[in-house]
Design a protein around this motif. Structure first.
Motif, PDB file in Angstrom:
ATOM      1  N   ASN A  68      -8.437   0.588  -5.502  1.00  8.18           N
ATOM      2  CA  ASN A  68      -9.618   1.080  -6.212  1.00  8.18           C
ATOM      3  C   ASN A  68      -9.290   2.358  -6.979  1.00  8.18           C
ATOM      4  O   ASN A  68      -9.744   2.559  -8.113  1.00  8.18           O
ATOM      5  CB  ASN A  68     -10.759   1.350  -5.226  1.00  8.18           C
ATOM      6  CG  ASN A  68     -11.452   0.073  -4.772  1.00  8.18           C
ATOM      7  OD1 ASN A  68     -11.625  -0.851  -5.557  1.00  8.18           O
ATOM      8  ND2 ASN A  68     -11.829   0.006  -3.521  1.00  8.18           N
ATOM      9  N   ARG A  69      -8.515   3.231  -6.372  1.00 10.08           N
ATOM     10  CA  ARG A  69      -8.154   4.484  -7.031  1.00 10.08           C
ATOM     11  C   ARG A  69      -7.260   4.219  -8.252  1.00 10.08           C
ATOM     12  O   ARG A  69      -7.396   4.871  -9.291  1.00 10.08           O
ATOM     13  CB  ARG A  69      -7.445   5.424  -6.056  1.00 10.08           C
ATOM     14  CG  ARG A  69      -8.315   5.870  -4.893  1.00 10.08           C
ATOM     15  CD  ARG A  69      -7.722   7.068  -4.194  1.00 10.08           C
ATOM     16  NE  ARG A  69      -7.782   8.255  -5.051  1.00 10.08           N
ATOM     17  CZ  ARG A  69      -7.199   9.414  -4.765  1.00 10.08           C
ATOM     18  NH1 ARG A  69      -6.496   9.530  -3.646  1.00 10.08           N
ATOM     19  NH2 ARG A  69      -7.296  10.446  -5.571  1.00 10.08           N
ATOM     20  N   LEU A  70      -6.352   3.262  -8.121  1.00 12.91           N
ATOM     21  CA  LEU A  70      -5.509   2.903  -9.261  1.00 12.91           C
ATOM     22  C   LEU A  70      -6.360   2.362 -10.407  1.00 12.91           C
ATOM     23  O   LEU A  70      -6.103   2.656 -11.581  1.00 12.91           O
ATOM     24  CB  LEU A  70      -4.466   1.862  -8.844  1.00 12.91           C
ATOM     25  CG  LEU A  70      -3.270   2.374  -8.038  1.00 12.91           C
ATOM     26  CD1 LEU A  70      -2.503   1.213  -7.432  1.00 12.91           C
ATOM     27  CD2 LEU A  70      -2.354   3.225  -8.905  1.00 12.91           C
TER      28      LEU A  70
ATOM     29  N   GLU B 110       0.825  -1.212   0.000  1.00  9.29           N
ATOM     30  CA  GLU B 110       0.000   0.000   0.000  1.00  9.29           C
ATOM     31  C   GLU B 110       0.855   1.256   0.000  1.00  9.29           C
ATOM     32  O   GLU B 110       0.539   2.239  -0.685  1.00  9.29           O
ATOM     33  CB  GLU B 110      -0.930  -0.020   1.220  1.00  9.29           C
ATOM     34  CG  GLU B 110      -2.045  -1.047   1.112  1.00  9.29           C
ATOM     35  CD  GLU B 110      -2.896  -1.103   2.367  1.00  9.29           C
ATOM     36  OE1 GLU B 110      -2.734  -0.202   3.230  1.00  9.29           O
ATOM     37  OE2 GLU B 110      -3.706  -2.031   2.499  1.00  9.29           O
ATOM     38  N   ARG B 111       1.955   1.240   0.764  1.00 10.72           N
ATOM     39  CA  ARG B 111       2.807   2.429   0.838  1.00 10.72           C
ATOM     40  C   ARG B 111       3.446   2.733  -0.511  1.00 10.72           C
ATOM     41  O   ARG B 111       3.439   3.868  -0.987  1.00 10.72           O
ATOM     42  CB  ARG B 111       3.895   2.238   1.896  1.00 10.72           C
ATOM     43  CG  ARG B 111       3.407   2.370   3.312  1.00 10.72           C
ATOM     44  CD  ARG B 111       4.551   2.265   4.304  1.00 10.72           C
ATOM     45  NE  ARG B 111       5.515   3.323   4.091  1.00 10.72           N
ATOM     46  CZ  ARG B 111       5.389   4.578   4.522  1.00 10.72           C
ATOM     47  NH1 ARG B 111       4.286   4.936   5.165  1.00 10.72           N
ATOM     48  NH2 ARG B 111       6.322   5.470   4.305  1.00 10.72           N
ATOM     49  N   VAL B 112       3.996   1.704  -1.140  1.00 12.57           N
ATOM     50  CA  VAL B 112       4.646   1.925  -2.433  1.00 12.57           C
ATOM     51  C   VAL B 112       3.612   2.304  -3.486  1.00 12.57           C
ATOM     52  O   VAL B 112       3.836   3.211  -4.300  1.00 12.57           O
ATOM     53  CB  VAL B 112       5.439   0.668  -2.854  1.00 12.57           C
ATOM     54  CG1 VAL B 112       5.994   0.840  -4.261  1.00 12.57           C
ATOM     55  CG2 VAL B 112       6.579   0.400  -1.876  1.00 12.57           C
ATOM     56  N   SER B 113       2.466   1.629  -3.477  1.00 11.29           N
ATOM     57  CA  SER B 113       1.414   1.943  -4.447  1.00 11.29           C
ATOM     58  C   SER B 113       0.927   3.376  -4.282  1.00 11.29           C
ATOM     59  O   SER B 113       0.715   4.094  -5.269  1.00 11.29           O
ATOM     60  CB  SER B 113       0.236   0.969  -4.282  1.00 11.29           C
ATOM     61  OG  SER B 113       0.631  -0.354  -4.539  1.00 11.29           O
ATOM     62  N   THR B 114       0.745   3.789  -3.039  1.00  9.98           N
ATOM     63  CA  THR B 114       0.299   5.158  -2.775  1.00  9.98           C
ATOM     64  C   THR B 114       1.329   6.171  -3.238  1.00  9.98           C
ATOM     65  O   THR B 114       0.981   7.211  -3.819  1.00  9.98           O
ATOM     66  CB  THR B 114       0.017   5.339  -1.271  1.00  9.98           C
ATOM     67  OG1 THR B 114      -0.985   4.404  -0.863  1.00  9.98           O
ATOM     68  CG2 THR B 114      -0.466   6.748  -0.973  1.00  9.98           C
TER      69      THR B 114
ATOM     70  N   LYS C 258     -16.821  -1.610   0.633  1.00  7.91           N
ATOM     71  CA  LYS C 258     -17.448  -0.444   0.006  1.00  7.91           C
ATOM     72  C   LYS C 258     -16.556   0.798   0.005  1.00  7.91           C
ATOM     73  O   LYS C 258     -16.957   1.842  -0.507  1.00  7.91           O
ATOM     74  CB  LYS C 258     -18.767  -0.115   0.722  1.00  7.91           C
ATOM     75  CG  LYS C 258     -19.756  -1.276   0.793  1.00  7.91           C
ATOM     76  CD  LYS C 258     -20.124  -1.789  -0.607  1.00  7.91           C
ATOM     77  CE  LYS C 258     -21.147  -2.920  -0.507  1.00  7.91           C
ATOM     78  NZ  LYS C 258     -21.467  -3.489  -1.844  1.00  7.91           N
ATOM     79  N   ASP C 259     -15.377   0.696   0.592  1.00  8.80           N
ATOM     80  CA  ASP C 259     -14.486   1.856   0.668  1.00  8.80           C
ATOM     81  C   ASP C 259     -13.748   2.026  -0.658  1.00  8.80           C
ATOM     82  O   ASP C 259     -12.724   1.401  -0.903  1.00  8.80           O
ATOM     83  CB  ASP C 259     -13.486   1.680   1.814  1.00  8.80           C
ATOM     84  CG  ASP C 259     -12.588   2.902   1.984  1.00  8.80           C
ATOM     85  OD1 ASP C 259     -12.829   3.919   1.293  1.00  8.80           O
ATOM     86  OD2 ASP C 259     -11.643   2.839   2.802  1.00  8.80           O
TER      87      ASP C 259
ATOM     88  N   SER D 211     -15.482  -5.371  -7.061  1.00 10.24           N
ATOM     89  CA  SER D 211     -16.162  -5.178  -8.342  1.00 10.24           C
ATOM     90  C   SER D 211     -15.751  -3.868  -8.999  1.00 10.24           C
ATOM     91  O   SER D 211     -15.791  -3.740 -10.224  1.00 10.24           O
ATOM     92  CB  SER D 211     -17.679  -5.218  -8.142  1.00 10.24           C
ATOM     93  OG  SER D 211     -18.095  -4.205  -7.251  1.00 10.24           O
ATOM     94  N   SER D 212     -15.346  -2.891  -8.200  1.00 10.29           N
ATOM     95  CA  SER D 212     -14.882  -1.620  -8.758  1.00 10.29           C
ATOM     96  C   SER D 212     -13.650  -1.822  -9.630  1.00 10.29           C
ATOM     97  O   SER D 212     -13.483  -1.161 -10.652  1.00 10.29           O
ATOM     98  CB  SER D 212     -14.568  -0.634  -7.628  1.00 10.29           C
ATOM     99  OG  SER D 212     -13.997   0.555  -8.127  1.00 10.29           O
TER     100      SER D 212
END
Length: 644
Positions: free
Chosen positions: A551-553, A504-508, A544-545, A576-577
């Motif tokens: 999800n943002r990627l 998560e840190r690297v992806s962010t 749902k978050d 599903s997003s």
């Protein structure tokens, strides 16, 4: 792309589909029903045998032979047998025949008429779209029918050779052939290869389908997902060095990063047979690990030098801790105050010094550093042993700082600290500082018993710290990716929480860097992100978050030139997003009906539900790419080391 691939695609682009179809003797049958979605045809054992069989999933062409001068062919996919109007009569005749000689192996001899009648059968096919010649004489493909004629105007053939190669490699604008195109495998309809062992029809992909796009690889373990990922990486490396342009802008070298949960990309293993990514591209690959080992950079932070990053990492690792004081520790704000605000700057220095004392108490090596903060004269001359005569503004080693803050916390409600509050209207230690002092002393209140875990909660994470001075590893990784390098994060030796945290840190960090380029309107290079065992990292289907980084990627990555490639055994485990924003699909064997039902929701994978559950052949993939309108069943080529 190799010269041979380019030459083959150029030659293929010159094929005239309609002329080639007339040359091939590939008749399969005649339609007796046609609408916008389905075609049913009558076939015969002899016709099917002459074309090497008609397996489920095979492509057929319904050639229009009504009016002369109209070039049109409906592309079909074989689904299942269908009933002919005469089938009931045939079944009755067969039963009567078997009754005449039930014990004999061959039964009574059939007359030629009956034998011919028994050989007819029906096939149901899905209508995929239409090949047609437009007004400029160029062959185009539409993913639907704009009209259909009576079934007797068509004859159905099974394409093979160059015709089939033309069909499966047809893209939105015709046959590919530019730089960045690579062979991915060959057409394969069924697990059995008995009817066409030498009839190899190659399938090509373009790396442009993957750049900045979302790609999914679904399948059970050992069915070829990793091999397919390596083929995608290889095609991406090829386009990085090709000089291909997008909207007249040359593609800059593409950065690629692999989040390697099992360590199969970062380390050589038996299944690689010399094809490990880091071995193939030794000058372009940088490997990171959570442990120190030869050939790897270590994903560690200097928690003293990288205060905000280090605290954020600890906050993530302690996120599941439900105690109030731990939550308060994780929520401390490290935003530096305005330097012109001297009081706020002084309080920030105290807060920083207590935090470093917590790290030291937990065993984070400090390299002999000193902390500096101010204590007013009343505290320095308080007469309290441990505070009296000590001036922290001259600098204290962390061991002494631990002792100083422990004593200060014990006396926080009295002596010079009470006098300070009475004089200034506020505590000498602000709220965040008191939270940190509680964490350091393990006492819920000044003068209380040390009955909390406090700083001891940091001890399991001290192996993430390095005493060396350097930039945070996330910044190093982003710089490598912007230089068009390949980065492999070996997360195999970290517990699941560590894996999620680092991922998560690297992806962010990559997402934020891409967003900054977007805001600044600067043309950045593409970055491709690969996630193995994505179900361990990505949000679950019922989560749902939508603000989570993955999800943002999925939703915003394309505009930031960030591609997402994820592999997992569980379709149902992925949000599903993310699935709804996925353009490229590689699907192999899935043994579970629930997973297949999830897959049925996308494109026309429902056509392959039964075969995906039955066939377990490694590398037998149903492929849907962004530039292709329909799914193609293929056998992915084994990944091979590219010639130097």
């Amino acid at each position: 792309m190799s010269t041979s691939v380019m030459e083959e695609l150029k030659r293929l682009a010159s094929v005239d589909l309609f002329e080639e179809c007339q040359k091939q003797d590939a008749f399969v049958g005649r339609p007796f029903y046609l609408d916008f979605d389905r075609l049913r045809l009558m076939s015969n054992d002899k016709w099917k045998r002459s074309v090497g069989g008609v397996p489920a999933g095979a492509f057929l062409l319904a050639l229009y032979n009504g009016e002369p001068g109209i070039d049109e062919a409906i592309l079909l996919r074989v689904l299942r047998p269908t009933k002919l109007p005469t089938d009931d009569d045939m079944v009755m005749a067969m039963v009567d025949h078997y009754k005449e000689a039930p014990r004999e192996e061959s039964g009574a001899p059939l007359d030629s008429y009956t034998r011919a009648e028994f050989q007819f059968s029906g096939l149901e096919c899905r209508v995929i779209g239409t090949f047609y010649r437009n007004g400029n004489g160029i062959i185009r493909f539409a993913g639907d029918l704009d009209n259909f004629y009576a079934p007797h105007n068509y004859k159905v053939v099974k394409p093979s050779g160059k015709v089939l190669e033309y069909i499966v490699n047809f893209r939105e604008d015709g046959i590919p052939g530019g730089k960045g195109d690579e062979r991915i495998g060959k057409v394969r309809y069924s697990s059995s290869m008995r009817h066409h062992p030498g009839d190899e029809v190659p399938v090509y992909v373009t790396a442009l389908d993957f750049l900045g796009k979302r790609t999914a690889l679904f399948g059970m373990t050992r069915t070829g997902k990793s091999n397919s990922v390596k083929k995608i990486i290889q095609a991406t490396v090829g386009i990085s060095k090709s000089g291909v342009k997008i909207k007249d802008e040359p593609i800059k070298p593409v950065g690629q990063i692999i989040f390697d949960i099992n360590g199969e990309y970062a380390n050589a293993n038996q299944q690689d047979e010399g094809t490990a990514i880091f071995e193939q591209y030794p000058h372009d690959v940088t490997r990171y690990s959570v442990l120190e080992k030869p050939g790897f950079r270590v994903m560690k932070l200097n928690f003293y030098r990288s205060l905000e990053e280090g605290h954020a990492l600890l906050a993530t690792l302690l996120a599941e801790d439900k105690s109030d004081y731990t939550k308060a520790f994780c929520n401390i704000d490290w935003t530096a105050p305005d330097r012109q605000d001297f009081a706020a700057t002084a309080r920030y220095a105290v807060r920083r010094a207590v935090y470093f004392a917590c790290l030291k108490a937990a065993g984070f090596p400090d390299g002999g550093m000193r902390v500096t903060f101010s204590a007013n004269k009343e505290i320095r001359e308080s007469g309290i042993d441990g505070l009296h005569g000590i001036d922290p503004s001259s600098g204290l080693p962390l061991e002494e700082a631990i002792s100083w803050f422990t004593t200060a916390y014990e006396n926080l409600n009295g002596g010079p600290f009470a006098a300070y509050k009475k004089k200034n209207g506020r505590d000498w230690a602000d709220e965040d500082t008191q939270i940190l002092m509680r964490f350091l002393t393990r006492r819920p209140k000044p003068g209380g018993a040390a009955n909390e875990s406090g700083f001891r909660k940091l001890i399991p994470h001290r192996n993430l710290h390095t005493a060396t001075v350097g930039k945070p590893f996330e910044d190093e990784i982003v710089e490598l990716l912007r230089d068009g390098k390949i980065v492999i994060l070996d997360l195999s030796q970290g517990n699941p929480q560590i894996q999620r945290t680092y991922s998560e840190r690297v992806s962010t960090r990559i997402f934020n860097d891409g967003m900054q380029h977007f805001i600044d309107n600067t043309l950045s290079n593409f970055i491709q992100m690969y996630f193995e065992e994505a179900h361990n990292l990505f949000p679950r289907k019922d989560d749902k978050d939508l603000s989570q980084i993955y999800n943002r990627l999925a939703k915003e990555g394309q505009k930031l030139r960030i591609g997402l490639c994820y592999a997992t055994q569980e379709v149902s485990s992925i949000s599903s997003s993310i699935l709804k924003n996925t353009q490229n699909w590689f699907v192999s064997h899935l043994n579970n009906r629930d997973e297949l039902r999830e897959l049925d929701k996308y494109y026309d994978f429902e056509d392959f539900t039964d075969s995906l559950r039955r066939t377990i052949d490694k590398g037998f993939i149903r492929l849907k790419t962004d530039s292709n309108t329909f799914i193609v069943p293929i056998q992915v080529d084994p990944f091979r080391v590219a010639a130097s």
